[in-house]
Design an enzyme around this catalytic site. Sequence first.
Site, short mmCIF file in Angstrom:
data_model
loop_
_atom_site.label_atom_id
_atom_site.label_comp_id
_atom_site.label_asym_id
_atom_site.label_seq_id
_atom_site.Cartn_x
_atom_site.Cartn_y
_atom_site.Cartn_z
N ARG A 22 0.87 -1.18 0.00
CA ARG A 22 0.00 0.00 0.00
C ARG A 22 0.90 1.22 0.00
NH1 ARG A 22 -2.82 4.08 0.53
NH2 ARG A 22 -4.95 4.17 1.27
N GLU A 30 -11.29 5.06 -5.30
CA GLU A 30 -11.74 3.67 -5.34
C GLU A 30 -12.13 3.31 -6.78
OE1 GLU A 30 -11.86 1.45 -2.72
OE2 GLU A 30 -10.83 2.99 -1.58
N ARG A 64 -0.90 -5.64 4.52
CA ARG A 64 -0.12 -5.07 3.43
C ARG A 64 1.07 -4.30 3.99
NH1 ARG A 64 -5.04 -1.83 0.72
NH2 ARG A 64 -4.95 -1.05 2.85
#
Length: 136
Positions: A22, A30, A64
Amino acid sequence: MIGVSDGDTLTVLSKGHPVKVRLANIDAPEKKQPFGARSKQSLSDLCFGRDATLDSGKQDRYGRTVAVVHCGDVNANVAQVRKGMAWVYPQYNHDPSLPAIEAAARNSRVGLWSERDPLEPWLFRKERKARSSYLN
């Protein structure tokens, strides 16, 4: 770099194993938001097929790695903001240079800043969550 999930998440190969990363300090639209697909394509253009260097040390709640990612000699986190493909994520930003880069992108109306009222992804997610819990 072996894959891009969206405008702020990619997968790299490290010691033969895939690692989901990330991008630190930023938040990209999004997939279902305006510029979601373009932001993903932008990150892919910056990083796909290039060696990636990660400046990290943290993991998020989804497992992540959170990192500043350099693809070749390009800081992908900064590039996404400069191109208007991501917001600075105020709650998690640790890069003092990013707000000015975002302001310049806004003033130039590049990328998502060409939209009339772009909605921050963290607010989009909050609204979507509220709507789904209301319906259930």
